[in-house]
Design a protein around this motif. Sequence first.
Motif, PDB file in Angstrom:
ATOM      1  N   TYR A   1       6.914   3.340 -14.945  1.00  0.00           N
ATOM      2  CA  TYR A   1       7.539   2.114 -14.443  1.00  0.00           C
ATOM      3  C   TYR A   1       6.743   0.859 -14.789  1.00  0.00           C
ATOM      4  O   TYR A   1       7.333  -0.209 -14.961  1.00  0.00           O
ATOM      5  N   THR A   2       5.423   0.969 -14.911  1.00  0.00           N
ATOM      6  CA  THR A   2       4.660  -0.211 -15.340  1.00  0.00           C
ATOM      7  C   THR A   2       4.970  -0.547 -16.791  1.00  0.00           C
ATOM      8  O   THR A   2       5.024  -1.721 -17.155  1.00  0.00           O
ATOM      9  N   ASN A   3       5.183   0.472 -17.605  1.00  0.00           N
ATOM     10  CA  ASN A   3       5.551   0.213 -18.998  1.00  0.00           C
ATOM     11  C   ASN A   3       6.925  -0.431 -19.100  1.00  0.00           C
ATOM     12  O   ASN A   3       7.145  -1.314 -19.929  1.00  0.00           O
ATOM     13  N   LEU A   4       7.853   0.001 -18.269  1.00  0.00           N
ATOM     14  CA  LEU A   4       9.199  -0.577 -18.284  1.00  0.00           C
ATOM     15  C   LEU A   4       9.196  -2.033 -17.836  1.00  0.00           C
ATOM     16  O   LEU A   4       9.937  -2.853 -18.375  1.00  0.00           O
ATOM     17  N   SER A   5       8.379  -2.340 -16.846  1.00  0.00           N
ATOM     18  CA  SER A   5       8.416  -3.677 -16.255  1.00  0.00           C
ATOM     19  C   SER A   5       7.287  -4.589 -16.728  1.00  0.00           C
ATOM     20  O   SER A   5       7.164  -5.707 -16.250  1.00  0.00           O
ATOM     21  N   ASP A   6       6.459  -4.116 -17.653  1.00  0.00           N
ATOM     22  CA  ASP A   6       5.340  -4.911 -18.182  1.00  0.00           C
ATOM     23  C   ASP A   6       4.397  -5.408 -17.091  1.00  0.00           C
ATOM     24  O   ASP A   6       3.888  -6.527 -17.154  1.00  0.00           O
ATOM     25  N   ILE A   7       4.176  -4.578 -16.089  1.00  0.00           N
ATOM     26  CA  ILE A   7       3.209  -4.893 -15.040  1.00  0.00           C
ATOM     27  C   ILE A   7       1.920  -4.149 -15.384  1.00  0.00           C
ATOM     28  O   ILE A   7       1.952  -2.943 -15.614  1.00  0.00           O
ATOM     29  N   PRO A   8       0.794  -4.847 -15.442  1.00  0.00           N
ATOM     30  CA  PRO A   8      -0.455  -4.166 -15.800  1.00  0.00           C
ATOM     31  C   PRO A   8      -0.908  -3.206 -14.703  1.00  0.00           C
ATOM     32  O   PRO A   8      -0.630  -3.420 -13.520  1.00  0.00           O
ATOM     33  N   SER A   9      -1.597  -2.149 -15.115  1.00  0.00           N
ATOM     34  CA  SER A   9      -2.140  -1.208 -14.139  1.00  0.00           C
ATOM     35  C   SER A   9      -3.635  -1.057 -14.367  1.00  0.00           C
ATOM     36  O   SER A   9      -4.135  -1.269 -15.473  1.00  0.00           O
TER      37      SER A   9
ATOM     38  N   LEU B   1       0.837  -1.199   0.000  1.00  0.00           N
ATOM     39  CA  LEU B   1       0.000   0.000   0.000  1.00  0.00           C
ATOM     40  C   LEU B   1       0.872   1.249   0.000  1.00  0.00           C
ATOM     41  O   LEU B   1       1.915   1.280   0.639  1.00  0.00           O
ATOM     42  N   GLY B   2       0.420   2.271  -0.707  1.00  0.00           N
ATOM     43  CA  GLY B   2       1.106   3.556  -0.683  1.00  0.00           C
ATOM     44  C   GLY B   2       1.875   3.832  -1.954  1.00  0.00           C
ATOM     45  O   GLY B   2       2.453   2.933  -2.561  1.00  0.00           O
ATOM     46  N   SER B   3       1.887   5.096  -2.333  1.00  0.00           N
ATOM     47  CA  SER B   3       2.512   5.495  -3.591  1.00  0.00           C
ATOM     48  C   SER B   3       4.023   5.308  -3.577  1.00  0.00           C
ATOM     49  O   SER B   3       4.599   4.777  -4.526  1.00  0.00           O
ATOM     50  N   GLU B   4       4.674   5.755  -2.510  1.00  0.00           N
ATOM     51  CA  GLU B   4       6.134   5.679  -2.477  1.00  0.00           C
ATOM     52  C   GLU B   4       6.626   4.232  -2.500  1.00  0.00           C
ATOM     53  O   GLU B   4       7.525   3.885  -3.267  1.00  0.00           O
ATOM     54  N   LYS B   5       6.031   3.395  -1.673  1.00  0.00           N
ATOM     55  CA  LYS B   5       6.448   1.989  -1.642  1.00  0.00           C
ATOM     56  C   LYS B   5       6.082   1.282  -2.941  1.00  0.00           C
ATOM     57  O   LYS B   5       6.818   0.411  -3.410  1.00  0.00           O
ATOM     58  N   SER B   6       4.951   1.664  -3.520  1.00  0.00           N
ATOM     59  CA  SER B   6       4.549   1.056  -4.791  1.00  0.00           C
ATOM     60  C   SER B   6       5.541   1.405  -5.893  1.00  0.00           C
ATOM     61  O   SER B   6       5.945   0.542  -6.673  1.00  0.00           O
ATOM     62  N   ILE B   7       5.939   2.661  -5.954  1.00  0.00           N
ATOM     63  CA  ILE B   7       6.893   3.081  -6.987  1.00  0.00           C
ATOM     64  C   ILE B   7       8.245   2.411  -6.766  1.00  0.00           C
ATOM     65  O   ILE B   7       8.902   1.985  -7.723  1.00  0.00           O
ATOM     66  N   GLN B   8       8.658   2.259  -5.502  1.00  0.00           N
ATOM     67  CA  GLN B   8       9.908   1.542  -5.217  1.00  0.00           C
ATOM     68  C   GLN B   8       9.830   0.104  -5.719  1.00  0.00           C
ATOM     69  O   GLN B   8      10.778  -0.407  -6.320  1.00  0.00           O
ATOM     70  N   SER B   9       8.704  -0.550  -5.474  1.00  0.00           N
ATOM     71  CA  SER B   9       8.532  -1.930  -5.939  1.00  0.00           C
ATOM     72  C   SER B   9       8.530  -2.000  -7.460  1.00  0.00           C
ATOM     73  O   SER B   9       9.096  -2.923  -8.046  1.00  0.00           O
ATOM     74  N   LEU B  10       7.888  -1.023  -8.098  1.00  0.00           N
ATOM     75  CA  LEU B  10       7.856  -1.003  -9.561  1.00  0.00           C
ATOM     76  C   LEU B  10       9.255  -0.829 -10.140  1.00  0.00           C
ATOM     77  O   LEU B  10       9.591  -1.431 -11.159  1.00  0.00           O
ATOM     78  N   LYS B  11      10.068  -0.010  -9.503  1.00  0.00           N
ATOM     79  CA  LYS B  11      11.442   0.188  -9.971  1.00  0.00           C
ATOM     80  C   LYS B  11      12.217  -1.121  -9.947  1.00  0.00           C
ATOM     81  O   LYS B  11      13.105  -1.340 -10.770  1.00  0.00           O
ATOM     82  N   LEU B  12      11.870  -1.988  -8.999  1.00  0.00           N
ATOM     83  CA  LEU B  12      12.529  -3.284  -8.889  1.00  0.00           C
ATOM     84  C   LEU B  12      11.836  -4.359  -9.728  1.00  0.00           C
ATOM     85  O   LEU B  12      12.272  -5.509  -9.749  1.00  0.00           O
ATOM     86  N   GLY B  13      10.739  -3.982 -10.393  1.00  0.00           N
ATOM     87  CA  GLY B  13      10.013  -4.932 -11.230  1.00  0.00           C
ATOM     88  C   GLY B  13       9.181  -5.917 -10.446  1.00  0.00           C
ATOM     89  O   GLY B  13       8.847  -6.986 -10.945  1.00  0.00           O
ATOM     90  N   LYS B  14       8.832  -5.563  -9.219  1.00  0.00           N
ATOM     91  CA  LYS B  14       8.046  -6.466  -8.376  1.00  0.00           C
ATOM     92  C   LYS B  14       6.565  -6.140  -8.497  1.00  0.00           C
ATOM     93  O   LYS B  14       6.182  -4.999  -8.692  1.00  0.00           O
TER      94      LYS B  14
END
Length: 99
Positions: free
Chosen positions: A53-61, A19-32
């Motif tokens: 970051y979702t485009n870089l890591s191919d994680i759907p949003s 939960l949370g924008s900052e932690k979410s963006i950190q996870s996205l940077k790591l591709g998690k």
Amino acid sequence: MMDVDRSIRVAVDTGDVTLGSEKSIQSLKLGKGQLVIVAANTPKDIVEDVEYYTNLSDIPSYTYEGSSVELGSVCGKPFTVATLIVNDPGDSTILDDLR
């Protein structure tokens, strides 16, 4: 939207959710993560970061139709939730529902 609400709640209760924008963006940077959910009223700069970051890591949003207050309530939290990442859906069918 009710099924989405239920799926989010089940994922929060039985799975692993960040939960949370900052932690979410950190996870996205790591591709998690398997899915990112963003509230409709999330600030534009955060939405742009999440999209990048979702485009870089191919994680759907998915853009949640309600506000961050409503998303927090769906998650069972007494605070606003602008962004969340589903790392493990648990018993939820959210990944199938939103893809």
